[in-house]
Design an enzyme around this catalytic site. Structure first.
Site, mmCIF file in Angstrom:
data_model
loop_
_atom_site.group_PDB
_atom_site.id
_atom_site.type_symbol
_atom_site.label_atom_id
_atom_site.label_comp_id
_atom_site.label_asym_id
_atom_site.label_seq_id
_atom_site.Cartn_x
_atom_site.Cartn_y
_atom_site.Cartn_z
ATOM 1 N N LYS A 29 -11.853 1.681 -14.645
ATOM 2 C CA LYS A 29 -12.278 0.326 -14.308
ATOM 3 C C LYS A 29 -12.762 -0.430 -15.546
ATOM 4 O O LYS A 29 -12.621 -1.658 -15.627
ATOM 5 C CB LYS A 29 -13.361 0.365 -13.234
ATOM 6 C CG LYS A 29 -12.838 0.821 -11.870
ATOM 7 C CD LYS A 29 -11.666 -0.040 -11.406
ATOM 8 C CE LYS A 29 -11.180 0.327 -10.035
ATOM 9 N NZ LYS A 29 -10.056 -0.546 -9.571
ATOM 10 N N ASP A 83 3.998 2.734 -4.517
ATOM 11 C CA ASP A 83 3.244 3.791 -5.196
ATOM 12 C C ASP A 83 2.981 3.306 -6.612
ATOM 13 O O ASP A 83 3.892 3.246 -7.436
ATOM 14 C CB ASP A 83 4.039 5.098 -5.209
ATOM 15 C CG ASP A 83 3.312 6.222 -5.941
ATOM 16 O OD1 ASP A 83 2.182 5.986 -6.427
ATOM 17 O OD2 ASP A 83 3.872 7.334 -6.035
ATOM 18 N N TYR A 120 -12.798 7.593 -13.089
ATOM 19 C CA TYR A 120 -12.713 6.328 -12.346
ATOM 20 C C TYR A 120 -13.460 5.223 -13.075
ATOM 21 O O TYR A 120 -12.948 4.104 -13.232
ATOM 22 C CB TYR A 120 -13.304 6.522 -10.945
ATOM 23 C CG TYR A 120 -13.444 5.244 -10.146
ATOM 24 C CD1 TYR A 120 -12.356 4.683 -9.488
ATOM 25 C CD2 TYR A 120 -14.677 4.598 -10.040
ATOM 26 C CE1 TYR A 120 -12.485 3.512 -8.751
ATOM 27 C CE2 TYR A 120 -14.813 3.435 -9.304
ATOM 28 C CZ TYR A 120 -13.720 2.890 -8.667
ATOM 29 O OH TYR A 120 -13.851 1.725 -7.949
ATOM 30 N N ASP A 133 0.855 -1.179 0.000
ATOM 31 C CA ASP A 133 0.000 0.000 0.000
ATOM 32 C C ASP A 133 0.892 1.230 0.000
ATOM 33 O O ASP A 133 2.047 1.178 0.448
ATOM 34 C CB ASP A 133 -0.909 0.009 1.231
ATOM 35 C CG ASP A 133 -2.189 0.790 1.007
ATOM 36 O OD1 ASP A 133 -3.246 0.173 0.824
ATOM 37 O OD2 ASP A 133 -2.121 2.041 0.990
ATOM 38 N N THR A 178 -16.818 0.264 2.658
ATOM 39 C CA THR A 178 -15.406 0.617 2.729
ATOM 40 C C THR A 178 -15.258 2.139 2.842
ATOM 41 O O THR A 178 -16.224 2.891 2.661
ATOM 42 C CB THR A 178 -14.657 0.155 1.467
ATOM 43 O OG1 THR A 178 -15.220 0.824 0.329
ATOM 44 C CG2 THR A 178 -14.771 -1.356 1.285
#
Length: 279
Positions: A180, A83, A176, A57, A211
């Site tokens: 995806k 990263d 975004y 992460d 989340t």
């Protein structure tokens, strides 16, 4: 257009409890985006199923906290900072994970970022940042892990975490959604490319999962409709489950797709959104 329902509401369906098996005993996995949400839940499940896991992460403190919270019962879980927007960082993280594990049997691409903005106001720089992590970094990780597996003759699997947004698209997160959709596409192609090496590739398309990312969505949508984020969050649920999807539930699907039991499922974008995506 509105909708008309002839069937009444029903109570939320309970999360079913599942006893982990030892289906991944002796396996070695790298989970990107493993410091929280689905990534953390996946790492915990894989470890409980007998695997050694490295979670990666960009957030070092969150990474350390995740490892500490998983505790000794989670098995062999270690961490590495990465990263995904930096190719050198991706390569270094995979080298470190390989050194820690000895080799890698599978990869879970779970790291991503999202931004919410009017699509006509989405700046070029935002497209670049989102695609650099969600697409370019994810593919680079998959490419390097696949090459390492091929070099050692390892048969395994790669699971990419896309989103229902990659199929349906959302106006307030256009970049975004597009990223995806790109992940779904490269999953399909990579599956065919790696088939001769017996490396299976699939992706999952979650939605409505409890989340931090969904809470960010609730904040953004709350600003648009002048509602409190908590109220918006309560509405972002599966229409069939009538509740949020738990990260542990997504982890079970990822675990299955990493296993030999999923060998005939190849290059697919599996809907894991509680029934809301029709194709």
């Amino acid at each position: 257009m509105g909708s008309f329902a002839t069937r009444g509401e029903h109570a939320p369906l309970a999360v079913r409890q599942v006893v982990p098996t030892r289906s991944h005993a002796g396996k070695r996995y790298l989970v990107l985006g493993g410091a929280g949400g689905a990534g953390k839940a996946t790492a915990a499940l894989l470890a409980a199923e007998g695997a050694s896991v490295v979670i990666a992460d960009v957030r070092e403190q969150a990474l350390n906290e995740a490892i500490a919270s998983l505790g000794p019962d989670a098995g062999a879980i270690t961490g590495v900072v990465v990263d995904l927007g930096d190719t050198a960082s991706v390569a270094a993280a995979i080298d470190q994970a390989t050194e820690t594990l000895g080799a890698i049997d599978g990869l879970v691409n779970c790291a991503a970022i999202v931004r919410h903005v009017d699509p006509l106001e989405t700046p070029w720089s935002e497209w670049e940042r989102i695609f650099s992590i969600n697409v370019f970094g994810a593919f680079e990780a998959a490419r390097l892990v696949a090459k390492a597996m091929i070099a050692k003759g390892i048969k395994g699997a790669i699971v990419n975490v896309a989103s229902e947004a990659g199929k349906k698209g959302h106006t307030q997160s256009l970049a975004y959604s597009a990223s995806k959709a790109a992940m779904i596409n490269f999953t399909r192609v990579l599956s065919e490319v790696l088939a001769p090496h017996d490396i299976n590739v699939n992706c999952v398309c979650p939605g409505g999962m409890a989340t931090d990312m969904l809470r960010e969505v609730a904040v953004a949508y709350g600003d648009l409709v002048s509602q409190a984020p908590d109220e918006v969050f309560k509405q972002l649920i599966s229409s069939q489950l009538r509740r949020h999807i738990e990260p542990t539930e997504l982890a079970r699907t990822i675990s299955f797709l990493l296993s030999d039991d999923a060998m005939i499922i190849r290059g697919q974008a599996i809907n894991t959104d509680g029934g809301d995506t029709p194709y």
